[in-house]
Design a protein around this motif. Structure first.
Motif, short mmCIF file in Angstrom:
data_model
loop_
_atom_site.label_atom_id
_atom_site.label_comp_id
_atom_site.label_asym_id
_atom_site.label_seq_id
_atom_site.Cartn_x
_atom_site.Cartn_y
_atom_site.Cartn_z
N LEU A 197 -43.48 76.73 -26.10
CA LEU A 197 -42.90 77.22 -24.84
C LEU A 197 -43.89 77.08 -23.68
O LEU A 197 -43.50 76.74 -22.56
CB LEU A 197 -42.50 78.68 -24.98
CG LEU A 197 -41.14 78.97 -25.62
CD1 LEU A 197 -40.99 80.45 -25.91
CD2 LEU A 197 -40.01 78.49 -24.71
N ARG A 198 -45.17 77.34 -23.96
CA ARG A 198 -46.17 77.24 -22.89
C ARG A 198 -46.44 75.80 -22.49
O ARG A 198 -46.68 75.50 -21.32
CB ARG A 198 -47.49 77.88 -23.35
CG ARG A 198 -47.42 79.38 -23.57
CD ARG A 198 -48.81 79.98 -23.69
NE ARG A 198 -49.58 79.41 -24.77
CZ ARG A 198 -49.58 79.85 -26.02
NH1 ARG A 198 -48.81 80.90 -26.34
NH2 ARG A 198 -50.33 79.30 -26.95
N THR A 257 -37.74 73.92 -24.37
CA THR A 257 -37.56 75.34 -24.07
C THR A 257 -36.41 75.93 -24.88
O THR A 257 -36.54 77.00 -25.49
CB THR A 257 -37.29 75.53 -22.57
OG1 THR A 257 -38.41 75.04 -21.82
CG2 THR A 257 -37.06 77.00 -22.24
N ARG A 258 -35.27 75.23 -24.88
CA ARG A 258 -34.10 75.75 -25.62
C ARG A 258 -34.40 75.90 -27.10
O ARG A 258 -34.07 76.92 -27.71
CB ARG A 258 -32.91 74.80 -25.42
CG ARG A 258 -32.39 74.75 -24.00
CD ARG A 258 -31.04 74.06 -23.94
NE ARG A 258 -31.08 72.66 -24.33
CZ ARG A 258 -31.34 71.66 -23.49
NH1 ARG A 258 -31.62 71.92 -22.21
NH2 ARG A 258 -31.32 70.40 -23.91
N ALA A 263 -31.18 80.91 -25.01
CA ALA A 263 -31.09 79.56 -25.55
C ALA A 263 -29.64 79.10 -25.61
O ALA A 263 -29.33 77.94 -25.30
CB ALA A 263 -31.70 79.52 -26.95
N GLY A 283 -36.28 70.80 -20.70
CA GLY A 283 -35.25 71.71 -21.17
C GLY A 283 -35.08 71.78 -22.66
O GLY A 283 -35.01 72.88 -23.24
N GLN A 342 -28.29 78.21 -22.06
CA GLN A 342 -28.82 76.93 -21.60
C GLN A 342 -28.21 75.77 -22.38
O GLN A 342 -27.91 74.71 -21.81
CB GLN A 342 -30.34 76.91 -21.75
CG GLN A 342 -31.07 77.90 -20.87
CD GLN A 342 -32.57 77.85 -21.08
OE1 GLN A 342 -33.16 76.78 -21.20
NE2 GLN A 342 -33.20 79.01 -21.14
N ASP A 353 -44.24 79.87 -29.56
CA ASP A 353 -44.71 80.37 -28.28
C ASP A 353 -45.64 79.34 -27.60
O ASP A 353 -45.60 79.17 -26.38
CB ASP A 353 -45.45 81.69 -28.46
CG ASP A 353 -44.49 82.85 -28.69
OD1 ASP A 353 -43.27 82.66 -28.47
OD2 ASP A 353 -44.95 83.93 -29.10
N ARG A 406 -33.95 86.09 -26.51
CA ARG A 406 -34.26 84.65 -26.56
C ARG A 406 -33.07 83.83 -27.08
O ARG A 406 -32.79 82.75 -26.55
CB ARG A 406 -35.49 84.41 -27.45
CG ARG A 406 -36.77 84.95 -26.87
CD ARG A 406 -37.98 84.39 -27.59
NE ARG A 406 -39.22 84.98 -27.13
CZ ARG A 406 -40.43 84.54 -27.45
NH1 ARG A 406 -40.56 83.49 -28.26
NH2 ARG A 406 -41.51 85.13 -26.98
N ASP A 412 -42.48 71.06 -21.00
CA ASP A 412 -42.06 71.07 -19.61
C ASP A 412 -40.65 70.50 -19.45
O ASP A 412 -40.25 70.10 -18.37
CB ASP A 412 -43.03 70.26 -18.75
CG ASP A 412 -43.12 68.79 -19.17
OD1 ASP A 412 -42.51 68.44 -20.19
OD2 ASP A 412 -43.80 68.02 -18.48
N LEU A 455 -36.87 78.68 -27.85
CA LEU A 455 -36.25 80.00 -27.71
C LEU A 455 -35.38 80.35 -28.92
O LEU A 455 -35.47 81.44 -29.48
CB LEU A 455 -35.41 80.05 -26.43
CG LEU A 455 -36.17 80.16 -25.11
CD1 LEU A 455 -35.22 80.00 -23.93
CD2 LEU A 455 -36.92 81.49 -25.01
#
Length: 498
Positions: free
Chosen positions: A169-170, A178-179, A205, A175, A208, A166, A201, A173, A182
């Motif tokens: 994720l924050r 993030t993928r 993922a 892709g 994407q 988590d 999630r 920045d 997730l």
């Protein structure tokens, strides 16, 4: 349409390395293999001065590992680790390097988690958000792997992994972060009973990943979905998703993923009564060289440590190969060198009207370092002590590895620094060892080494000086260690640790 993605390790490895890693993660293994051969031929360890050498070498070691070049992976990783060990780990490059080493050591989980946690700490101190996000991902992934294999720690590890996913994720920045956050967090969420959020999630993922042709993340997303459906009792769908995960893992040649996915698929097929599917999954496990990989996983930590120490010793020995009076591990003068050089040097010091000092240093609790962290860590400890001795003395002082974990410093030209010249240098050495960051050498949980020191001044005779300093060292050990004691024939006081 594909979006521009910020590449992993941007600014830390050459563009060609980025391109090859991208080919590997997208399943274009043959192209990656061909380009990798061109990259490492004829000298695998050659890195342009514009890039942090340790980071590039360990990144190439990871690619070599996935391409089945195990010996080359060990060679590159050991050399990169040796390069990193020369300085205190700091900055985003060091964080990434530590994190990648932790991934390589994943089968040796105690060492792996220690390095991965240290990588997160170094990345956090560096203030680089991208480096921190990637290091958090690797540590979280390792925690999920531990949860899957150690039932007693599963809930704790899943919760810790979710916290790190988590945070990634924050902070991430781009892709890929993030993928992967997730898909990884989906498996952690399932582990703590949050199946609905896990499904959301994992599905996001996967969508994407397919859009971005990220086969690596597609593999982990399919696996998470397969685990979710299996937990819900939908074994048919679980088999389909896990089969796709296995196919993706095989495409990108990640043997460790293939091992996990094929084992899960075999278990699902067994629950379905699908003996043909179970046999096929087990065959694919064998094709992934399960026995070999398992053995390598268990032995990789020790093997990599030994290779790293061997590289360091070779580097030091090559600089002193013409001098039989050098210790190959630390690069200091050895006992033979002391015996050959000391008489003449002491006579010269006495002839100049100066008082020579002998400082005898013993590493405290050194047996504990060997027992708790391994003999390789013991060797690294001795090398670090030698490095600190060089930092706290002058080039004209004689530094000796006397025997085992004992060192000698001969102050032959104290510049009339007063009656306490040797004592001041000795205390400086003690304080430097006491305040040194030992986490990379012995691990974050091991007791950090300290030194006890005995000091003696004149007469200009080696045996007399050594006997007096040895008696002082014995008093330092008896008085509690991590302290300096002065030979009372020269001084009536002692310097103790704070």
């Amino acid at each position: 349409m594909r979006h521009h993605q910020r590449p992993l390790l941007e600014g830390l490895i050459p563009e060609q390395d980025h391109r090859l890693r991208s080919l590997l993660d997208s399943g274009r293994v043959d192209e990656c293999q061909e380009g990798f051969e061109e990259l490492i031929c004829p000298a695998p360890g050659v890195v342009d001065d514009d890039w942090p050498r340790s980071t590039v070498l360990v990144h190439r070691a990871l690619m070599a590992w996935r391409l089945g070049r195990i010996s080359l992976a060990l060679e590159l990783a050991a050399e990169g680790w040796a390069e990193l060990d020369r300085d205190e780990p700091s900055g985003p490059a060091a964080a990434h390097t530590l994190s990648m080493l932790g991934y390589l050591l994943e089968g040796h989980r105690t060492s792996a988690l220690g390095l991965l946690s240290l990588a997160v700490e170094v990345a956090r101190e560096s203030g680089d958000e991208s480096a921190l996000a990637h290091c958090l991902l690797r540590e979280a992934t390792a925690l999920v792997a531990r949860a899957l294999h150690v039932d007693a720690l599963s809930m704790q590890c899943y919760e810790q992994a979710l916290d790190r996913f988590d945070e990634a994720l924050r902070r991430g920045d781009d892709g890929p972060v993030t993928r992967r956050a997730l898909s990884g967090s989906a498996r952690a969420l399932l582990g703590i009973g949050q199946a609905d959020e896990a499904h959301r999630r994992a599905k996001s993922a996967l969508e994407q990943s397919i859009a971005e042709q990220d086969v690596f993340c597609s593999a982990t997303a399919y696996w998470a979905l397969g685990s979710i459906h299996r937990e819900a009792g939908d074994l048919e769908l679980a088999r389909t998703k896990t089969s796709r995960a296995l196919e993706a893992g095989e495409r990108i040649r990640d043997t460790l993923l293939v091992m996990q996915f094929s084992d899960d698929l075999a278990a699902i097929c067994h629950e379905l009564g699908d003996s043909v599917g179970e046999a096929e999954a087990l065959r694919r496990t064998v094709n992934a060289s399960s026995v070999t990989v398992s053995t390598l996983q268990e032995g990789l930590g020790q093997a990599l440590e030994q290779r790293r120490v061997a590289v360091q010793a070779q580097q030091l020995a090559s600089a002193a190969q013409e001098a039989a009076t050098r210790d190959p591990l630390t690069g200091l003068t050895n006992r033979l060198g002391l015996e050959r050089q000391a008489p003449e040097l002491l006579e010269q010091t006495a002839a100049q009207g100066r008082v020579p000092w002998l400082i005898l240093i013993d590493v405290d609790w050194f047996k504990g370092v060997n027992d708790e962290s391994g003999h390789a860590a013991g060797d690294v400890t001795l090398q670090e002590v030698a490095h600190l001795l060089r930092s706290e003395t002058r080039s004209r002082d004689l530094l000796i590895r006397w025997a085992g974990d004992e060192f000698i410093v001969l102050l032959l030209d104290p510049d009339n620094a007063g009656a306490d010249a040797g004592a001041l240098v000795a205390e400086r050495i003690r304080a430097a060892v006491d305040s040194h960051d030992w986490r990379l050498a012995v691990g974050a949980t091991a007791q950090p080494p300290t030194v006890s020191i005995g000091v003696a001044a004149g007469p200009a005779h080696l045996d007399s000086l050594f006997a007096a300093a040895d008696a002082a060292l014995y008093r330092a050990k008896r008085a509690g260690r991590n302290r300096v004691e002065i030979d009372h024939s020269a001084h009536d006081n002692a310097i103790t640790s704070p």
